[in-house]
Design an enzyme around this catalytic site. Structure first.
Site, short mmCIF file in Angstrom:
data_model
loop_
_atom_site.label_atom_id
_atom_site.label_comp_id
_atom_site.label_asym_id
_atom_site.label_seq_id
_atom_site.Cartn_x
_atom_site.Cartn_y
_atom_site.Cartn_z
N ASN A 255 1.02 -1.04 0.21
CA ASN A 255 -0.06 0.20 -0.83
C ASN A 255 0.85 1.33 -0.09
O ASN A 255 0.29 2.68 -0.54
CB ASN A 255 -0.75 -0.16 1.05
N SER B 187 -11.35 -4.83 1.13
CA SER B 187 -12.05 -4.17 1.79
C SER B 187 -12.74 -3.42 0.56
O SER B 187 -12.37 -2.95 -0.04
CB SER B 187 -10.53 -3.71 2.76
N HIS C 119 -14.45 -0.82 1.82
CA HIS C 119 -13.31 0.53 0.80
C HIS C 119 -12.90 1.28 -0.21
O HIS C 119 -12.21 2.22 -0.34
CB HIS C 119 -13.82 1.49 2.42
N CYS D 271 2.58 11.52 10.95
CA CYS D 271 2.16 13.04 11.85
C CYS D 271 2.87 12.33 12.96
O CYS D 271 1.76 12.60 13.71
CB CYS D 271 1.32 13.70 11.09
N1 PLP Z 1 -4.79 -4.04 4.65
C1 PLP Z 1 -3.91 -2.89 3.33
C2 PLP Z 1 -3.06 -3.59 2.52
C3 PLP Z 1 -3.85 -1.46 3.14
O1 PLP Z 1 -4.21 -0.40 2.09
C4 PLP Z 1 -5.59 -1.03 4.17
C5 PLP Z 1 -5.59 -0.05 4.19
O2 PLP Z 1 -5.82 1.50 3.74
C6 PLP Z 1 -5.72 -2.14 5.41
C7 PLP Z 1 -5.35 -3.16 5.26
C8 PLP Z 1 -6.95 -2.00 6.20
O3 PLP Z 1 -7.99 -1.87 5.59
P1 PLP Z 1 -9.09 -1.18 6.26
O4 PLP Z 1 -9.06 0.28 6.05
O5 PLP Z 1 -10.72 -1.27 5.66
O6 PLP Z 1 -9.87 -1.95 8.23
#
Ligand code: PLP
Length: 376
Positions: A145, A194, A196, A318
């Protein structure tokens, strides 16, 4: 406003909200209720579950545990999958896996973290060297991410199972599902997603799980989600998620992939190379472009961009605490110390346009140039 922080969250798809609205206003029943309305709803939910799985796996092979978010799905995989011996994961994981693994360590399971390559992908040889006959779980994220690097989880899981066929393989697919064309290979046991991140709602996630895999429950109660995660179902959220996934996958996820890749490429082409270096790999997810801006603070640039109508993310937390100030993942990638402060993450969705990329490049060049001139 140009919104380039889609890896953090996406705008819910209006069509998905409209398609699911019936579950807010009319079919509001409890799917566990015994009367016909409840049972019919239960049947419809089964359809939504199968549909969510079918985009990346055979729904006869994989079941789905609906959770409250990707974080919960990751926690369920770590705590229910890694119950003995050691857990092997990577330095690149999102906190949902990384912190859960650390907690498993505090509860008595040995946890081993594999190193990263400079683009944020896992060093596979190191990961395999940490895996042994006591490894109960290996967890490797699909798309990083912070950098967009793609781990070849089908190949990695096959190599893990060659070393120890009893090891469970989990992957955090939160930044991949609905974005990257792929199907789950036969060595993957669990996969987190996920809603959203793909036009669904915050508050809905899922853990895809091989049906024959027996897990301990994560939440005890009335026995929903095949007894593994009790709690009355979020019927609206699940249906929005299924509809949003349908939108992403209808017509093939490849079409959006190519469209987003063109946006990412245009933006990178127009960024001033005297000001920015590219951190994201060329062959990573097109949905993420992470760059380092020399000699500036990412947080300052974020606010300056916001004032200009461009919303982006940064790579640094931050925090005034020096240990926490810089991203763990960027440090594990070996990013130069003078760039750690100036990491910017631009992340896209299929609705973004080339024109937005062009405008965003203009804003970024302007604010970073202005800020670095001030720092001189
Ligand atoms: N795993 C990864 C790679 C993510 O980018 C994120 C959220 O940014 C999550 C897990 C967590 O997901 P959620 O926001 O649905 O808890």
């Amino acid at each position: 406003m140009i919104y380039f922080d889609n890896a953090a969250t996406t705008r819910p798809e209006r069509a998905a909200l409209e398609a699911a609205n019936i579950y807010l206003e009319e079919q509001f029943y409890n799917p566990s209720a015994l009367y016909a309305e409840g049972y019919n709803l239960h049947r419809k939910l089964e359809g939504a579950r199968r549909s969510l799985v079918s985009h990346i796996a055979d729904p006869d092979e994989f079941g789905i545990i609906i959770t409250s978010c990707g974080t919960e799905a990751d926690n369920q995989a770590i705590f229910c999958g890694g119950r003995r011996g050691n857990i092997v994961t990577t330095m690149g994981e999102h906190a949902a896996v990384y912190a859960a693994a650390q907690e498993a360590g505090r509860r008595g399971i040995e946890v081993r973290f594999a190193n990263l390559n400079s683009d944020g992908s896992v060093d596979v040889d190191h990961l395999l060297s940490l895996t042994d006959d006591k490894t109960s779980l290996v967890s490797v994220m699909h798309v990083n991410n912070e950098t967009g690097a793609i781990n070849d989880i089908n190949s990695i899981s096959a190599r893990v199972k060659e070393k120890n066929p009893r090891t469970l393989f989990h992957s955090d697919g939160v930044q991949a599902y609905g974005k990257i064309p792929f199907t789950l290979g036969k060595n993957i046991d669990m996969y987190s997603v996920s809603a959203h991140k793909i036009g669904g709602l915050k508050g809905t996630g899922a853990l895809l799980k091989r049906k024959k895999l027996v897990l301990q429950p994560f939440i005890w109660g009335g026995g929903q989600e095949a007894g593994l995660r009790s709690g009355t179902e979020n019927v609206f959220g699940i249906n929005v998620f299924a509809a949003a996934a349908d939108i992403r996958y209808s017509g093939g996820v490849e079409g959006s992939f190519d469209k987003v890749r063109a946006v990412q490429a245009r933006l990178w082409e127009l960024l001033d190379k005297d000001l920015f270096i590219r951190i994201s790999p060329e062959c990573g997810s097109p949905y993420i472009l992470t760059v380092g801006a020399k000699g500036v603070r990412g947080e300052t640039i974020l606010h300056m961009c916001d004032d200009e109508g461009l919303v982006i993310g940064t790579g640094s937390a931050c925090s005034s605490n020096a240990a926490k100030r810089y991203s763990r993942v960027m440090q594990a990638c070996g990013l130069r110390a003078d760039l750690l402060d100036g990491v910017l993450r631009l992340s896209f969705n299929p609705h973004n346009t080339l024109q937005e990329a062009e405008e965003a490049a203009g804003i970024l060049n302007k604010v970073v140039r202005a800020d670095s001139d001030m720092m001189k």
